[in-house]
Design a protein around this motif. Sequence first.
Motif, PDB file in Angstrom:
ATOM      1  N   ASN A   7     -41.064 -15.394  39.964  1.00  0.00           N
ATOM      2  CA  ASN A   7     -39.639 -15.660  40.175  1.00  0.00           C
ATOM      3  C   ASN A   7     -39.363 -17.128  40.449  1.00  0.00           C
ATOM      4  OD1 ASN A   7     -38.869 -12.989  39.742  1.00  0.00           O
ATOM      5  ND2 ASN A   7     -39.115 -12.457  41.900  1.00  0.00           N
ATOM      6  N   GLU A   8     -40.231 -17.782  41.192  1.00  0.00           N
ATOM      7  CA  GLU A   8     -40.064 -19.206  41.469  1.00  0.00           C
ATOM      8  C   GLU A   8     -40.212 -20.025  40.194  1.00  0.00           C
ATOM      9  OE1 GLU A   8     -41.652 -19.441  46.079  1.00  0.00           O
ATOM     10  OE2 GLU A   8     -43.102 -19.549  44.439  1.00  0.00           O
ATOM     11  N   VAL A   9     -41.174 -19.665  39.358  1.00  0.00           N
ATOM     12  CA  VAL A   9     -41.374 -20.373  38.088  1.00  0.00           C
ATOM     13  C   VAL A   9     -40.169 -20.150  37.181  1.00  0.00           C
ATOM     14  CG1 VAL A   9     -42.799 -20.554  36.019  1.00  0.00           C
ATOM     15  CG2 VAL A   9     -43.884 -20.282  38.252  1.00  0.00           C
ATOM     16  N   ALA A  10     -39.683 -18.910  37.128  1.00  0.00           N
ATOM     17  CA  ALA A  10     -38.521 -18.594  36.297  1.00  0.00           C
ATOM     18  C   ALA A  10     -37.309 -19.416  36.725  1.00  0.00           C
ATOM     19  CB  ALA A  10     -38.205 -17.105  36.375  1.00  0.00           C
ATOM     20  N   GLU A  11     -37.100 -19.542  38.016  1.00  0.00           N
ATOM     21  CA  GLU A  11     -35.985 -20.344  38.529  1.00  0.00           C
ATOM     22  C   GLU A  11     -36.177 -21.819  38.167  1.00  0.00           C
ATOM     23  OE1 GLU A  11     -34.173 -21.573  42.846  1.00  0.00           O
ATOM     24  OE2 GLU A  11     -34.859 -19.507  42.580  1.00  0.00           O
ATOM     25  N   PHE A  12     -37.390 -22.321  38.304  1.00  0.00           N
ATOM     26  CA  PHE A  12     -37.709 -23.715  37.968  1.00  0.00           C
ATOM     27  C   PHE A  12     -37.464 -23.997  36.490  1.00  0.00           C
ATOM     28  CE2 PHE A  12     -40.894 -27.029  36.850  1.00  0.00           C
ATOM     29  CZ  PHE A  12     -40.446 -28.042  37.682  1.00  0.00           C
ATOM     30  N   PHE A  13     -37.841 -23.044  35.623  1.00  0.00           N
ATOM     31  CA  PHE A  13     -37.641 -23.198  34.175  1.00  0.00           C
ATOM     32  C   PHE A  13     -36.211 -22.889  33.748  1.00  0.00           C
ATOM     33  CE2 PHE A  13     -42.316 -22.133  32.887  1.00  0.00           C
ATOM     34  CZ  PHE A  13     -42.714 -23.393  33.258  1.00  0.00           C
ATOM     35  N   GLY A  14     -35.481 -22.121  34.561  1.00  0.00           N
ATOM     36  CA  GLY A  14     -34.140 -21.705  34.178  1.00  0.00           C
ATOM     37  C   GLY A  14     -34.149 -20.570  33.167  1.00  0.00           C
ATOM     38  N   VAL A  15     -35.141 -19.675  33.292  1.00  0.00           N
ATOM     39  CA  VAL A  15     -35.273 -18.531  32.391  1.00  0.00           C
ATOM     40  C   VAL A  15     -35.428 -17.258  33.224  1.00  0.00           C
ATOM     41  CG1 VAL A  15     -36.330 -19.914  30.566  1.00  0.00           C
ATOM     42  CG2 VAL A  15     -37.792 -18.744  32.203  1.00  0.00           C
ATOM     43  N   PHE A  42     -48.968 -19.168  40.047  1.00  0.00           N
ATOM     44  CA  PHE A  42     -49.183 -20.362  39.239  1.00  0.00           C
ATOM     45  C   PHE A  42     -49.225 -21.603  40.112  1.00  0.00           C
ATOM     46  CE2 PHE A  42     -46.772 -17.199  36.912  1.00  0.00           C
ATOM     47  CZ  PHE A  42     -47.502 -17.064  35.746  1.00  0.00           C
ATOM     48  N   GLU A  43     -50.083 -22.548  39.753  1.00  0.00           N
ATOM     49  CA  GLU A  43     -50.154 -23.814  40.470  1.00  0.00           C
ATOM     50  C   GLU A  43     -48.965 -24.682  40.060  1.00  0.00           C
ATOM     51  OE1 GLU A  43     -53.106 -27.606  41.129  1.00  0.00           O
ATOM     52  OE2 GLU A  43     -53.908 -25.777  40.245  1.00  0.00           O
ATOM     53  N   ARG A  44     -48.304 -25.271  41.044  1.00  0.00           N
ATOM     54  CA  ARG A  44     -47.093 -26.056  40.792  1.00  0.00           C
ATOM     55  C   ARG A  44     -47.334 -27.170  39.770  1.00  0.00           C
ATOM     56  NH1 ARG A  44     -42.139 -27.090  42.296  1.00  0.00           N
ATOM     57  NH2 ARG A  44     -42.031 -25.586  43.964  1.00  0.00           N
ATOM     58  N   GLY A  45     -48.440 -27.864  39.862  1.00  0.00           N
ATOM     59  CA  GLY A  45     -48.741 -28.952  38.927  1.00  0.00           C
ATOM     60  C   GLY A  45     -48.820 -28.468  37.488  1.00  0.00           C
ATOM     61  N   ASP A  46     -49.442 -27.305  37.286  1.00  0.00           N
ATOM     62  CA  ASP A  46     -49.536 -26.735  35.946  1.00  0.00           C
ATOM     63  C   ASP A  46     -48.161 -26.362  35.407  1.00  0.00           C
ATOM     64  OD1 ASP A  46     -52.291 -27.000  36.134  1.00  0.00           O
ATOM     65  OD2 ASP A  46     -52.642 -24.863  36.528  1.00  0.00           O
ATOM     66  N   VAL A  47     -47.324 -25.816  36.272  1.00  0.00           N
ATOM     67  CA  VAL A  47     -45.967 -25.414  35.878  1.00  0.00           C
ATOM     68  C   VAL A  47     -45.158 -26.649  35.460  1.00  0.00           C
ATOM     69  CG1 VAL A  47     -43.803 -24.420  36.721  1.00  0.00           C
ATOM     70  CG2 VAL A  47     -45.985 -23.337  37.303  1.00  0.00           C
ATOM     71  N   GLU A  52     -42.757 -30.014  31.100  1.00  0.00           N
ATOM     72  CA  GLU A  52     -42.650 -31.308  30.429  1.00  0.00           C
ATOM     73  C   GLU A  52     -43.059 -31.196  28.963  1.00  0.00           C
ATOM     74  OE1 GLU A  52     -44.887 -35.594  30.557  1.00  0.00           O
ATOM     75  OE2 GLU A  52     -44.495 -34.609  32.486  1.00  0.00           O
ATOM     76  N   LEU A  53     -44.164 -30.526  28.702  1.00  0.00           N
ATOM     77  CA  LEU A  53     -44.627 -30.330  27.333  1.00  0.00           C
ATOM     78  C   LEU A  53     -43.623 -29.512  26.517  1.00  0.00           C
ATOM     79  CD1 LEU A  53     -46.805 -30.535  25.121  1.00  0.00           C
ATOM     80  CD2 LEU A  53     -47.790 -28.440  26.070  1.00  0.00           C
ATOM     81  N   ALA A  54     -43.137 -28.435  27.099  1.00  0.00           N
ATOM     82  CA  ALA A  54     -42.194 -27.561  26.395  1.00  0.00           C
ATOM     83  C   ALA A  54     -40.904 -28.313  26.053  1.00  0.00           C
ATOM     84  CB  ALA A  54     -41.884 -26.338  27.254  1.00  0.00           C
ATOM     85  N   GLU A  55     -40.440 -29.155  26.962  1.00  0.00           N
ATOM     86  CA  GLU A  55     -39.225 -29.917  26.701  1.00  0.00           C
ATOM     87  C   GLU A  55     -39.440 -30.910  25.550  1.00  0.00           C
ATOM     88  OE1 GLU A  55     -38.299 -31.492  30.554  1.00  0.00           O
ATOM     89  OE2 GLU A  55     -37.141 -29.724  31.102  1.00  0.00           O
ATOM     90  N   ARG A  56     -40.623 -31.475  25.479  1.00  0.00           N
ATOM     91  CA  ARG A  56     -40.931 -32.387  24.372  1.00  0.00           C
ATOM     92  C   ARG A  56     -40.953 -31.662  23.035  1.00  0.00           C
ATOM     93  NH1 ARG A  56     -45.937 -36.108  26.540  1.00  0.00           N
ATOM     94  NH2 ARG A  56     -44.803 -37.088  28.245  1.00  0.00           N
TER      95      ARG A  56
END
Length: 60
Positions: A7-15, A42-47, A52-56
């Motif tokens: 849920n935290e990752v989803a919120e961070f990604f906006g998905v 998930f590790e925060r650094g990996d997320v 960043e990669l996905a946005e590129r």
Amino acid sequence: MALMTVNEVAEFFGVQSTRVERLERESLLMAKEKDDQGNPLFERGDVEKYKELAERLGGI
């Protein structure tokens, strides 16, 4: 090492959280470990690197 829930990752990604679960299932975003209920963490650094990669490449 700061761990994030689905849920935290989803919120961070906006998905939606199902999108994050799919990314993990397809090995696009690797979980570092599982919680007591078997949910990925998930590790925060990996997320941050994945975002960043996905946005590129055009988005998540």
